[in-house]
Design a protein around this motif. Sequence first.
Motif, PDB file in Angstrom:
ATOM      1  N   HIS A  56      -8.184  -4.087  -6.436  1.00 43.83           N
ATOM      2  CA  HIS A  56      -7.057  -4.785  -5.810  1.00 43.83           C
ATOM      3  C   HIS A  56      -6.598  -4.021  -4.561  1.00 43.83           C
ATOM      4  O   HIS A  56      -6.403  -4.599  -3.488  1.00 43.83           O
ATOM      5  CB  HIS A  56      -5.943  -4.903  -6.844  1.00 43.83           C
ATOM      6  CG  HIS A  56      -4.770  -5.710  -6.409  1.00 43.83           C
ATOM      7  ND1 HIS A  56      -3.664  -5.860  -7.201  1.00 43.83           N
ATOM      8  CD2 HIS A  56      -4.492  -6.399  -5.278  1.00 43.83           C
ATOM      9  CE1 HIS A  56      -2.781  -6.605  -6.588  1.00 43.83           C
ATOM     10  NE2 HIS A  56      -3.259  -6.942  -5.415  1.00 43.83           N
ATOM     11  N   ARG A  57      -6.436  -2.727  -4.696  1.00 45.81           N
ATOM     12  CA  ARG A  57      -5.998  -1.892  -3.571  1.00 45.81           C
ATOM     13  C   ARG A  57      -7.039  -1.909  -2.441  1.00 45.81           C
ATOM     14  O   ARG A  57      -6.697  -2.031  -1.269  1.00 45.81           O
ATOM     15  CB  ARG A  57      -5.745  -0.475  -4.065  1.00 45.81           C
ATOM     16  CG  ARG A  57      -5.142   0.430  -3.037  1.00 45.81           C
ATOM     17  CD  ARG A  57      -4.664   1.734  -3.686  1.00 45.81           C
ATOM     18  NE  ARG A  57      -4.137   2.633  -2.700  1.00 45.81           N
ATOM     19  CZ  ARG A  57      -2.935   2.540  -2.142  1.00 45.81           C
ATOM     20  NH1 ARG A  57      -2.132   1.579  -2.512  1.00 45.81           N
ATOM     21  NH2 ARG A  57      -2.535   3.406  -1.239  1.00 45.81           N
ATOM     22  N   ALA A  61      -6.879  -5.153  -0.595  1.00 41.75           N
ATOM     23  CA  ALA A  61      -5.748  -5.179   0.336  1.00 41.75           C
ATOM     24  C   ALA A  61      -6.091  -4.441   1.629  1.00 41.75           C
ATOM     25  O   ALA A  61      -5.808  -4.931   2.724  1.00 41.75           O
ATOM     26  CB  ALA A  61      -4.512  -4.565  -0.319  1.00 41.75           C
ATOM     27  N   LEU A 105       2.119  -4.896  -4.291  1.00 42.51           N
ATOM     28  CA  LEU A 105       0.948  -5.287  -3.526  1.00 42.51           C
ATOM     29  C   LEU A 105       0.736  -6.789  -3.707  1.00 42.51           C
ATOM     30  O   LEU A 105       0.864  -7.293  -4.825  1.00 42.51           O
ATOM     31  CB  LEU A 105      -0.267  -4.507  -4.051  1.00 42.51           C
ATOM     32  CG  LEU A 105      -1.498  -4.376  -3.177  1.00 42.51           C
ATOM     33  CD1 LEU A 105      -1.162  -3.760  -1.830  1.00 42.51           C
ATOM     34  CD2 LEU A 105      -2.538  -3.538  -3.884  1.00 42.51           C
ATOM     35  N   LEU A 143       0.821  -1.213   0.000  1.00 41.11           N
ATOM     36  CA  LEU A 143       0.000   0.000   0.000  1.00 41.11           C
ATOM     37  C   LEU A 143       0.855   1.264   0.000  1.00 41.11           C
ATOM     38  O   LEU A 143       0.461   2.285  -0.570  1.00 41.11           O
ATOM     39  CB  LEU A 143      -0.944   0.005   1.211  1.00 41.11           C
ATOM     40  CG  LEU A 143      -2.080  -1.016   1.184  1.00 41.11           C
ATOM     41  CD1 LEU A 143      -2.815  -1.028   2.524  1.00 41.11           C
ATOM     42  CD2 LEU A 143      -3.048  -0.735   0.042  1.00 41.11           C
ATOM     43  N   PRO A 167      -7.091  -2.368 -10.772  1.00 38.62           N
ATOM     44  CA  PRO A 167      -6.131  -1.749  -9.838  1.00 38.62           C
ATOM     45  C   PRO A 167      -6.803  -1.181  -8.579  1.00 38.62           C
ATOM     46  O   PRO A 167      -6.307  -1.368  -7.467  1.00 38.62           O
ATOM     47  CB  PRO A 167      -5.487  -0.644 -10.672  1.00 38.62           C
ATOM     48  CG  PRO A 167      -5.654  -1.085 -12.091  1.00 38.62           C
ATOM     49  CD  PRO A 167      -6.977  -1.805 -12.131  1.00 38.62           C
ATOM     50  N   HIS A 168      -7.930  -0.507  -8.770  1.00 32.93           N
ATOM     51  CA  HIS A 168      -8.637   0.070  -7.622  1.00 32.93           C
ATOM     52  C   HIS A 168      -9.216  -1.041  -6.735  1.00 32.93           C
ATOM     53  O   HIS A 168      -9.088  -0.991  -5.498  1.00 32.93           O
ATOM     54  CB  HIS A 168      -9.752   1.004  -8.100  1.00 32.93           C
ATOM     55  CG  HIS A 168     -10.550   1.590  -6.988  1.00 32.93           C
ATOM     56  ND1 HIS A 168     -10.032   2.538  -6.131  1.00 32.93           N
ATOM     57  CD2 HIS A 168     -11.814   1.355  -6.576  1.00 32.93           C
ATOM     58  CE1 HIS A 168     -10.959   2.859  -5.233  1.00 32.93           C
ATOM     59  NE2 HIS A 168     -12.049   2.150  -5.484  1.00 32.93           N
TER      60      HIS A 168
END
Length: 137
Positions: free
Chosen positions: A98-99, A102, A21, A15, A95-96
């Motif tokens: 995935h973040r 996390a 990540l 992060l 991508p969003h």
Amino acid sequence: MGVFPEILVEIDAGLEGRAALPGIDRLLSMAEEVLVTWIISRGEPVEVDAVEGHWLLGLHRQGCRATPGFSACRDICREIVFRRNIALLYPEEAPHAHRMMAMTVKHLALFVGGKLEQAGLGQFCRASHRMQALGAA
């Protein structure tokens, strides 16, 4: 660093941009590891039942038995599954998603770690009070 230091360090490094990540499958396995730890800490055998096609949700259901305050993390587990599905199905959102996945796995690790360290954490949840009043698990 808490109960799940390896998980927290790996997620934080990703992060904060100090490392890649963890992948979405790795994040899912981290979440499962957190719930397996919770179940084992209660002296129970870990079941392999899936709920709605996901072992994580099955682990959550098992973890809630006789622990109404633990139901507070139901939405956290569902969010993890949801973000993984978004990352897999919608490449432009991956991508969003995935973040966010996390961050949600980190939240689960912190919540369960807190429950392991201090009995009673999570009893603030209105749903858990209703469950206790009804005498349900």
